[in-house]
Design an enzyme around this catalytic site. Sequence first.
Site, PDB file in Angstrom:
ATOM      1  N   GLU A   1      -7.996   3.778  -1.799  1.00 56.94           N
ATOM      2  CA  GLU A   1      -8.360   3.699  -0.512  1.00 56.94           C
ATOM      3  C   GLU A   1      -8.953   5.256  -0.362  1.00 56.94           C
ATOM      4  O   GLU A   1      -7.852   6.018  -0.626  1.00 56.94           O
ATOM      5  CB  GLU A   1      -7.422   3.040   0.586  1.00 56.94           C
ATOM      6  CG  GLU A   1      -7.972   2.990   1.926  1.00 56.94           C
ATOM      7  CD  GLU A   1      -7.135   2.318   2.794  1.00 56.94           C
ATOM      8  OE1 GLU A   1      -6.661   1.233   2.370  1.00 56.94           O
ATOM      9  OE2 GLU A   1      -6.891   2.639   3.728  1.00 56.94           O
TER      10      GLU A   1
ATOM     11  N   LYS B   1       0.844  -1.409  -0.136  1.00 55.07           N
ATOM     12  CA  LYS B   1       0.076   0.051  -0.197  1.00 55.07           C
ATOM     13  C   LYS B   1       1.064   1.391  -0.084  1.00 55.07           C
ATOM     14  O   LYS B   1       1.720   1.259   0.777  1.00 55.07           O
ATOM     15  CB  LYS B   1      -0.875  -0.086   1.367  1.00 55.07           C
ATOM     16  CG  LYS B   1      -1.849   1.089   1.155  1.00 55.07           C
ATOM     17  CD  LYS B   1      -2.920   1.098   2.229  1.00 55.07           C
ATOM     18  CE  LYS B   1      -2.609   2.055   3.504  1.00 55.07           C
ATOM     19  NZ  LYS B   1      -3.672   1.971   4.409  1.00 55.07           N
TER      20      LYS B   1
ATOM     21  N   ASN C   1      -6.047   8.938   2.013  1.00 49.29           N
ATOM     22  CA  ASN C   1      -6.534   9.349   3.273  1.00 49.29           C
ATOM     23  C   ASN C   1      -7.285  10.593   2.897  1.00 49.29           C
ATOM     24  O   ASN C   1      -7.349  11.809   3.666  1.00 49.29           O
ATOM     25  CB  ASN C   1      -5.339   9.907   3.905  1.00 49.29           C
ATOM     26  CG  ASN C   1      -4.645   8.758   4.652  1.00 49.29           C
ATOM     27  OD1 ASN C   1      -3.327   8.653   4.214  1.00 49.29           O
ATOM     28  ND2 ASN C   1      -5.327   8.064   5.352  1.00 49.29           N
TER      29      ASN C   1
ATOM     30  N   LYS D   1       0.969   5.549   0.010  1.00 50.55           N
ATOM     31  CA  LYS D   1       0.298   6.725   0.331  1.00 50.55           C
ATOM     32  C   LYS D   1       0.433   7.579  -0.857  1.00 50.55           C
ATOM     33  O   LYS D   1       1.269   7.652  -1.592  1.00 50.55           O
ATOM     34  CB  LYS D   1       0.821   7.523   1.457  1.00 50.55           C
ATOM     35  CG  LYS D   1       0.800   6.806   2.788  1.00 50.55           C
ATOM     36  CD  LYS D   1      -0.806   6.704   3.293  1.00 50.55           C
ATOM     37  CE  LYS D   1      -0.779   5.910   4.681  1.00 50.55           C
ATOM     38  NZ  LYS D   1      -2.104   5.933   5.110  1.00 50.55           N
TER      39      LYS D   1
ATOM     40  N   LYS E   1     -11.142  -0.736  11.528  1.00 49.07           N
ATOM     41  CA  LYS E   1     -10.240  -0.436  12.329  1.00 49.07           C
ATOM     42  C   LYS E   1     -10.827  -0.609  13.696  1.00 49.07           C
ATOM     43  O   LYS E   1     -11.785   0.559  13.822  1.00 49.07           O
ATOM     44  CB  LYS E   1      -9.536   1.000  12.122  1.00 49.07           C
ATOM     45  CG  LYS E   1      -8.680   0.793  10.831  1.00 49.07           C
ATOM     46  CD  LYS E   1      -7.937   2.194  10.421  1.00 49.07           C
ATOM     47  CE  LYS E   1      -7.138   2.099   9.330  1.00 49.07           C
ATOM     48  NZ  LYS E   1      -6.588   3.349   8.951  1.00 49.07           N
TER      49      LYS E   1
ATOM     50  N   ASP F   1     -12.157   3.949   4.218  1.00 50.14           N
ATOM     51  CA  ASP F   1     -11.508   3.731   5.428  1.00 50.14           C
ATOM     52  C   ASP F   1     -12.030   4.809   6.396  1.00 50.14           C
ATOM     53  O   ASP F   1     -12.968   4.572   7.206  1.00 50.14           O
ATOM     54  CB  ASP F   1      -9.925   4.056   5.152  1.00 50.14           C
ATOM     55  CG  ASP F   1      -9.259   3.801   6.478  1.00 50.14           C
ATOM     56  OD1 ASP F   1      -9.673   3.277   7.633  1.00 50.14           O
ATOM     57  OD2 ASP F   1      -8.152   3.843   6.476  1.00 50.14           O
TER      58      ASP F   1
ATOM     59  N   ASP G   1      -3.666   4.528  -1.012  1.00 49.72           N
ATOM     60  CA  ASP G   1      -4.281   5.506   0.073  1.00 49.72           C
ATOM     61  C   ASP G   1      -4.214   6.931  -0.139  1.00 49.72           C
ATOM     62  O   ASP G   1      -3.278   7.212   0.405  1.00 49.72           O
ATOM     63  CB  ASP G   1      -3.913   4.645   1.286  1.00 49.72           C
ATOM     64  CG  ASP G   1      -4.838   5.250   2.701  1.00 49.72           C
ATOM     65  OD1 ASP G   1      -5.884   5.893   1.905  1.00 49.72           O
ATOM     66  OD2 ASP G   1      -4.662   4.762   3.594  1.00 49.72           O
TER      67      ASP G   1
HETATM   68 MG    MG Z   1      -6.203   4.388   4.872  1.00 53.60          MG
END
Ligand code: MG
Length: 342
Positions: free
Chosen positions: A203, A160, A183, A162, A250, A226, A181
Site C-alpha cells: 500500500e 496490515k 504511507n 506498517k 477513505k 491510499d 503499508d
Molecule cells: Mg494506508
Amino acid sequence: MTNEVAPLADLGRMRVRGVDLVRVELPLVTPIRTALGVIAARDALLVRVRGTGGQEGWGECAAEAAPGYWHEWTAGCEEVLRRFLVPQLEGAEVGAGDVPSVRGWPMASAAVQCAVLDALCRRAGVALATWLGGRRSHVDATLTVGIGDDRAVGPYRFVKRKAAPGRVPVIGADDPPTVLDANGSFTARTVDELLAAGAWYVEQPLPADDLVGHAALGTAATIALDESIRSAGDVRTAAALGACRIVVLKPGRLGGLLATRAAHDAAVTAGLQAKVGGMWDTAIGRAAALAVASLPGCSLPADLSGSDRYFDRDVVAEPPTVDAEGRLRVPAGPGLGIDVVL
Ligand code: MG
C-alpha cells in the site's frame, strides 16, 4: 453478485435546528508507530446535527491531532466547522446532495455530510449502508499492526503492517495474508526492499503525488493506492496510468460518503478492486466506514478492526468487535445504526 450499484434514493430534506461540535479524547490501548511518528490517543472531533423534526445524526472528523498523514488537523477542522460550516447549516434546509462543504477541507466537510445523512436515513428508517448501496451484512476485518507491535493477531484473518525504509517487517510462511503499508515513505531507489518482502499487496509505496512513479513499478507486486486517492477523478487517473490495481477509499479524505460512493463507482468501472480504509475512528467513523465496506466493489477485506483493539472505551453503547471468524458486522439499524453514549 454484480458490482453495479443503483442510484441513491431521495431522502427528502430536513431543516437544521442546531449543530454541536464535540471533542472526545480516547487513549489508545497501545500507542502505535507509523512511518510518520507515534500516536498515543485519539483526539476525536464529532459533529451532531439536530433537525427541527427531532431527528439527529452524527459524523466524525477523520483528522488527526497534527498534520502528517494528511494536511488537515483536528483543531483546524474545528475552526473550519465553527466559522464556515456550522453557520451555513444552522436554520438551513438541506438534503443529501447539498450539504455545505469547504474546498480543501474534505475531512471537516465529510463529518457534516455524514451527520446529515445519518439524520436523514434515521428519519427514513433505512440503514445508511443499505441506502448507500451496500449489500454485505458482514465484512472481513484487518488488524493493523504498528512497527514493533508484537501482540497476538487473535481472530483476525488478515493483517496490515506498517513499513518504512530499513524497517520492512518479515512475513512468515505461516502468517495470515499481510498487507504492507508504507504511507509513501519509499523512493524509486529504496522501494525494491519493500516489493521483495512477499506482501499480499503493498500500500502506497511512493509519495501520494507520484502516480507515474507507481505505474513504473510494474507488476512485481500488487500496488494499492491510499493517500494518492482524493477523488473519483484520481481513481480514473490511476487506472488510466496503470498505477495500481487496488484503491483505498477513505470517506474523510474523499470529502464524504457521497464522494466515496462516486470513487467506488469509478473503481468498479475501471476494473480496480477497492477496499475501505480506516483512520483512528471511534465507533461513529467506523460505522460510516463499514457502510462503505458493504458496497459490492469493496471486495477486499476492510482496513478496519474491532474498537477494542484500540480503545478501552468508545462513544457508543456497543462498540464494534470482530466475531470468531474475524469479521465485523455492518450496522443494520436506521442511519449509522449506532447509539452514541458520551
Ligand atoms: Mg494506508
